[in-house]
Scaffold this motif. Structure first.
Motif, PDB file in Angstrom:
ATOM      1  N   GLN A 103       0.831  -1.211   0.000  1.00  0.00           N
ATOM      2  CA  GLN A 103       0.000   0.000   0.000  1.00  0.00           C
ATOM      3  C   GLN A 103       0.860   1.253   0.000  1.00  0.00           C
ATOM      4  O   GLN A 103       0.578   2.213  -0.722  1.00  0.00           O
ATOM      5  CB  GLN A 103      -0.912   0.007   1.227  1.00  0.00           C
ATOM      6  N   VAL A 104       1.929   1.238   0.815  1.00  0.00           N
ATOM      7  CA  VAL A 104       2.833   2.391   0.880  1.00  0.00           C
ATOM      8  C   VAL A 104       3.519   2.593  -0.471  1.00  0.00           C
ATOM      9  O   VAL A 104       3.663   3.729  -0.943  1.00  0.00           O
ATOM     10  CB  VAL A 104       3.883   2.217   2.002  1.00  0.00           C
ATOM     11  N   ILE A 158       1.287   4.443  -2.901  1.00  0.00           N
ATOM     12  CA  ILE A 158       1.181   5.866  -2.541  1.00  0.00           C
ATOM     13  C   ILE A 158       2.471   6.600  -2.914  1.00  0.00           C
ATOM     14  O   ILE A 158       2.452   7.682  -3.503  1.00  0.00           O
ATOM     15  CB  ILE A 158       0.897   6.019  -1.031  1.00  0.00           C
ATOM     16  N   LYS A 187       2.764   7.166  -6.602  1.00  0.00           N
ATOM     17  CA  LYS A 187       1.829   8.208  -7.033  1.00  0.00           C
ATOM     18  C   LYS A 187       2.384   9.600  -6.697  1.00  0.00           C
ATOM     19  O   LYS A 187       2.250  10.536  -7.468  1.00  0.00           O
ATOM     20  CB  LYS A 187       0.472   7.994  -6.345  1.00  0.00           C
ATOM     21  N   MET A 188       3.029   9.707  -5.508  1.00  0.00           N
ATOM     22  CA  MET A 188       3.587  11.001  -5.074  1.00  0.00           C
ATOM     23  C   MET A 188       4.951  11.285  -5.693  1.00  0.00           C
ATOM     24  O   MET A 188       5.493  12.382  -5.532  1.00  0.00           O
ATOM     25  CB  MET A 188       3.777  10.996  -3.547  1.00  0.00           C
ATOM     26  N   LEU A 220       3.894  12.330   3.092  1.00  0.00           N
ATOM     27  CA  LEU A 220       3.911  10.867   2.939  1.00  0.00           C
ATOM     28  C   LEU A 220       3.714  10.193   4.305  1.00  0.00           C
ATOM     29  O   LEU A 220       2.960   9.220   4.420  1.00  0.00           O
ATOM     30  CB  LEU A 220       5.223  10.413   2.279  1.00  0.00           C
ATOM     31  N   LYS A 232       0.095  10.175   5.145  1.00  0.00           N
ATOM     32  CA  LYS A 232      -0.658   9.181   4.365  1.00  0.00           C
ATOM     33  C   LYS A 232      -0.407   7.766   4.892  1.00  0.00           C
ATOM     34  O   LYS A 232      -1.316   6.928   4.920  1.00  0.00           O
ATOM     35  CB  LYS A 232      -0.309   9.292   2.879  1.00  0.00           C
ATOM     36  N   ILE A 233       0.824   7.507   5.280  1.00  0.00           N
ATOM     37  CA  ILE A 233       1.147   6.186   5.845  1.00  0.00           C
ATOM     38  C   ILE A 233       0.394   5.983   7.155  1.00  0.00           C
ATOM     39  O   ILE A 233      -0.201   4.926   7.388  1.00  0.00           O
ATOM     40  CB  ILE A 233       2.673   6.046   6.038  1.00  0.00           C
ATOM     41  N   LEU A 236      -3.210   5.130   6.639  1.00  0.00           N
ATOM     42  CA  LEU A 236      -3.449   3.754   6.196  1.00  0.00           C
ATOM     43  C   LEU A 236      -3.806   2.852   7.375  1.00  0.00           C
ATOM     44  O   LEU A 236      -4.550   1.890   7.234  1.00  0.00           O
ATOM     45  CB  LEU A 236      -2.183   3.169   5.554  1.00  0.00           C
TER      46      LEU A 236
END
Ligand code: H2B
Length: 81
Positions: free
Chosen positions: A29-30, A33, A36-37, A70, A73-74, A77
């Protein structure tokens, strides 16, 4: 954010899961992300533990807002679980 600590020009956190597969799923999942970033972690995995170290190479390996973004976002999750 609680578990993130800024040490030696990087933003660090460790995460522990109930199994290797759970840790691996988190890393997947990380990875999505991060891609994408266009902002990628330095990290390590040992069985059910993942250590993440964030810094911005383009800013001479210092911590920038992108690292905090980031990190957030982590952290998100792992919320609502
Ligand atoms: N990841 C991180 N952590 N820091 C960066 O400065 C960075 C990155 N830069 N991923 C990106 C890729 C850059 O190297 C490419 C060329 O856009």
């Amino acid at each position: 954010m609680e578990n993130w600590k800024e040490v030696n020009h990087s933003l660090n956190a460790s995460f522990k899961f109930e199994s290797f597969i759970a840790a691996w799923g988190f890393m997947n999942q990380v990875a999505l992300i991060a891609e994408k970033m266009n902002h990628h972690p330095n990290w390590s995995n040992s069985y059910n533990q993942v250590h993440i170290s964030l810094s911005t190479h383009d800013a001479d390996d210092t911590v920038t807002w992108k690292d905090w973004e980031l990190a957030e976002k982590i952290t998100n999750l792992l919320k609502n679980k």
